[in-house]
Write a protein that holds these residues in place. Sequence first.
Motif, PDB file in Angstrom:
ATOM      1  N   ARG A  33      32.941  29.364  26.777  1.00 28.76           N
ATOM      2  CA  ARG A  33      32.955  30.576  25.961  1.00 28.76           C
ATOM      3  C   ARG A  33      33.802  30.346  24.723  1.00 28.76           C
ATOM      4  NH1 ARG A  33      31.399  35.565  26.332  1.00 28.76           N
ATOM      5  NH2 ARG A  33      30.601  35.190  28.429  1.00 28.76           N
ATOM      6  N   ALA A  34      33.313  30.833  23.585  1.00 27.10           N
ATOM      7  CA  ALA A  34      34.005  30.651  22.312  1.00 27.10           C
ATOM      8  C   ALA A  34      35.251  31.521  22.264  1.00 27.10           C
ATOM      9  CB  ALA A  34      33.062  31.008  21.166  1.00 27.10           C
ATOM     10  N   PRO A  35      36.202  31.161  21.390  1.00 23.66           N
ATOM     11  CA  PRO A  35      37.387  32.030  21.205  1.00 23.66           C
ATOM     12  C   PRO A  35      36.963  33.415  20.733  1.00 23.66           C
ATOM     13  CG  PRO A  35      37.728  29.855  20.225  1.00 23.66           C
ATOM     14  CD  PRO A  35      36.290  29.920  20.618  1.00 23.66           C
ATOM     15  N   TRP A  36      37.829  34.396  20.981  1.00 22.84           N
ATOM     16  CA  TRP A  36      37.502  35.774  20.658  1.00 22.84           C
ATOM     17  C   TRP A  36      37.224  35.975  19.177  1.00 22.84           C
ATOM     18  CZ3 TRP A  36      35.880  39.254  23.864  1.00 22.84           C
ATOM     19  CH2 TRP A  36      36.228  39.177  25.217  1.00 22.84           C
ATOM     20  N   GLY A  37      37.915  35.204  18.331  1.00 21.89           N
ATOM     21  CA  GLY A  37      37.688  35.340  16.901  1.00 21.89           C
ATOM     22  C   GLY A  37      36.253  35.029  16.515  1.00 21.89           C
ATOM     23  N   PHE A  38      35.688  33.976  17.088  1.00 23.15           N
ATOM     24  CA  PHE A  38      34.300  33.611  16.792  1.00 23.15           C
ATOM     25  C   PHE A  38      33.318  34.603  17.421  1.00 23.15           C
ATOM     26  CE2 PHE A  38      36.126  29.285  16.078  1.00 23.15           C
ATOM     27  CZ  PHE A  38      35.665  29.120  14.779  1.00 23.15           C
ATOM     28  N   LEU A  98      27.989  27.010  12.223  1.00 28.36           N
ATOM     29  CA  LEU A  98      28.661  28.071  12.983  1.00 28.36           C
ATOM     30  C   LEU A  98      27.867  28.546  14.195  1.00 28.36           C
ATOM     31  CD1 LEU A  98      30.056  30.345  10.107  1.00 28.36           C
ATOM     32  CD2 LEU A  98      31.389  28.945  11.703  1.00 28.36           C
ATOM     33  N   ARG A  99      26.615  28.156  14.323  1.00 31.03           N
ATOM     34  CA  ARG A  99      25.748  28.754  15.343  1.00 31.03           C
ATOM     35  C   ARG A  99      26.380  28.731  16.731  1.00 31.03           C
ATOM     36  NH1 ARG A  99      20.435  29.811  16.713  1.00 31.03           N
ATOM     37  NH2 ARG A  99      19.582  29.168  14.708  1.00 31.03           N
ATOM     38  N   ASP A 100      26.737  27.563  17.206  1.00 31.88           N
ATOM     39  CA  ASP A 100      27.250  27.460  18.575  1.00 31.88           C
ATOM     40  C   ASP A 100      28.593  28.169  18.744  1.00 31.88           C
ATOM     41  OD1 ASP A 100      25.036  26.016  19.358  1.00 31.88           O
ATOM     42  OD2 ASP A 100      25.957  24.072  18.906  1.00 31.88           O
ATOM     43  N   LYS A 101      29.361  28.288  17.663  1.00 31.74           N
ATOM     44  CA  LYS A 101      30.671  28.916  17.750  1.00 31.74           C
ATOM     45  C   LYS A 101      30.569  30.440  17.862  1.00 31.74           C
ATOM     46  CE  LYS A 101      32.946  25.242  15.115  1.00 31.74           C
ATOM     47  NZ  LYS A 101      33.709  24.892  13.887  1.00 31.74           N
ATOM     48  N   VAL A 102      29.578  31.039  17.180  1.00 31.17           N
ATOM     49  CA  VAL A 102      29.489  32.504  17.133  1.00 31.17           C
ATOM     50  C   VAL A 102      28.399  33.053  18.052  1.00 31.17           C
ATOM     51  CG1 VAL A 102      30.340  32.536  14.765  1.00 31.17           C
ATOM     52  CG2 VAL A 102      27.871  32.516  15.170  1.00 31.17           C
ATOM     53  N   ALA A 103      27.669  32.189  18.754  1.00 33.04           N
ATOM     54  CA  ALA A 103      26.510  32.619  19.536  1.00 33.04           C
ATOM     55  C   ALA A 103      26.860  33.631  20.624  1.00 33.04           C
ATOM     56  CB  ALA A 103      25.808  31.411  20.157  1.00 33.04           C
ATOM     57  N   ASP A 104      28.099  33.562  21.158  1.00 38.61           N
ATOM     58  CA  ASP A 104      28.479  34.506  22.209  1.00 38.61           C
ATOM     59  C   ASP A 104      28.575  35.938  21.698  1.00 38.61           C
ATOM     60  OD1 ASP A 104      28.538  32.752  24.303  1.00 38.61           O
ATOM     61  OD2 ASP A 104      30.648  32.215  24.042  1.00 38.61           O
ATOM     62  N   GLY A 105      28.569  36.116  20.382  1.00 41.58           N
ATOM     63  CA  GLY A 105      28.596  37.462  19.821  1.00 41.58           C
ATOM     64  C   GLY A 105      27.225  38.091  19.686  1.00 41.58           C
ATOM     65  N   PHE A 106      26.175  37.334  19.959  1.00 39.32           N
ATOM     66  CA  PHE A 106      24.818  37.874  19.871  1.00 39.32           C
ATOM     67  C   PHE A 106      24.461  38.508  21.217  1.00 39.32           C
ATOM     68  CE2 PHE A 106      24.094  33.947  16.998  1.00 39.32           C
ATOM     69  CZ  PHE A 106      24.873  34.518  16.010  1.00 39.32           C
ATOM     70  N   ARG A 107      24.822  39.755  21.400  1.00 38.99           N
ATOM     71  CA  ARG A 107      24.733  40.408  22.708  1.00 38.99           C
ATOM     72  C   ARG A 107      23.348  41.012  22.909  1.00 38.99           C
ATOM     73  NH1 ARG A 107      28.366  37.879  25.020  1.00 38.99           N
ATOM     74  NH2 ARG A 107      28.349  39.436  26.676  1.00 38.99           N
ATOM     75  N   THR A 108      22.338  40.164  22.891  1.00 42.88           N
ATOM     76  CA  THR A 108      20.949  40.630  22.988  1.00 42.88           C
ATOM     77  C   THR A 108      20.714  41.473  24.229  1.00 42.88           C
ATOM     78  OG1 THR A 108      20.265  38.582  21.893  1.00 42.88           O
ATOM     79  CG2 THR A 108      18.546  39.873  22.966  1.00 42.88           C
ATOM     80  N   GLU A 109      21.194  40.986  25.351  1.00 47.02           N
ATOM     81  CA  GLU A 109      20.921  41.673  26.619  1.00 47.02           C
ATOM     82  C   GLU A 109      21.513  43.078  26.632  1.00 47.02           C
ATOM     83  OE1 GLU A 109      21.377  40.809  31.411  1.00 47.02           O
ATOM     84  OE2 GLU A 109      22.340  39.498  29.947  1.00 47.02           O
TER      85      GLU A 109
END
Length: 389
Positions: A33-38, A98-109
């Motif tokens: 999981r990426a850091p919270w900032g990302f 940046l894709r892999d770093k910020v991807a956890d912010g894409f909350r599609t579900e």
Amino acid sequence: MATENADAQAAPEPAAPATSETAALTDTSPAARAPWGFIALGVLIVLVLGAATRFLEQNVPEWAADTAFAEVAAAVEYPVYAIVLGLLGGLAITLTGLRDKVADGFRTEFFIKTGLVLLGASINLSVIARAAGPAIAQALIVVPTVFLFTWWLAGRLGLDEKLRALLSSAVSICGVSAAITAAGAVRARREQLAYTASLVILFALPSIFLLPWLADVLNLSTPVAGAWIGGNIDTTAAVAAAGALVGEEALQIAAVVKSTQNVLMGLVAVALTAYFTYRVERTPGSARPGLGALWTRFPKFVLGFILASVVATIYLNQVGDAGADTIGVVNDLRTWFLILAFVSIGLEFRLTRLREAGWKPIAVFGGAAVFNLALALLLASLLFRGFAV
């Protein structure tokens, strides 16, 4: 989609541990999981693109007024802007690394499930029960017939079981919403969902103009035209746009037919959950999964969808027209969540995985759409002949 064209040819994946519903649309490869900032930056990207989507949806028709593009601009709905902006945003963050770093912010579900629960509030079950006898009959015939035809055709072309489920649900019920419901039931990959959503939009856009034109060429009555549109076009927004081009009466009937099909999403989710739990992902010699495994895999938001519909129905029956403003607020909130979901789908989409899917899913979707077109026209002509709103 894996390197060996998994969507088209690979054997079904082994069952994932029955942990939680959140595994439904996650990638198969583990990642830290990426850091919270990302993560926060990823959420911010989604929100900014979502706001841009809303801005374009509301202003492009006004900008294009009194031009040759006025009708096209008025017909283009927010899923188109959202997915296009998401794709462009995905390209930008890929180029910047940046894709892999910020991807956890894409909350599609989260976005899509919340939006679908809110969608239930716009489906008044009492209206369907009072006025949609022919629509219910049409849905009960069209949905399973088209679903089974699409499932058969996808099987003949050797598509992966999960992609078969998504394509079959999308064509037979209500496009992206049904595909997402199916994805939750069968634990499809995000890439499969993104590809299916793209196909839905690709086929729905020309249908907005093609079906009203064909209805005029075939000299269909307004109710028949509305039922045909509602039983064919795969997104509720596009159904409304096409129905409006025919007329207010056609729009009403198209909305009832599409809403009736939407209600069947829950039944399809149960069927797919059972099929994949007990047959597709059950390894030889393993114990038969119990009801607990079935419940774990069942997408719980479907229950929220049904509950929202029941609550809205009771509420509107109690307060009457005074409740229209409240439902309007709920629908606007639903639109925002769906916009954010479609933006996220676009952001997560990768062209390399699309190329690996090949031509077969397109052929399946196109063939099923033509089959649906003919079957729905036959049923609409029989069930809505002489019908009056």
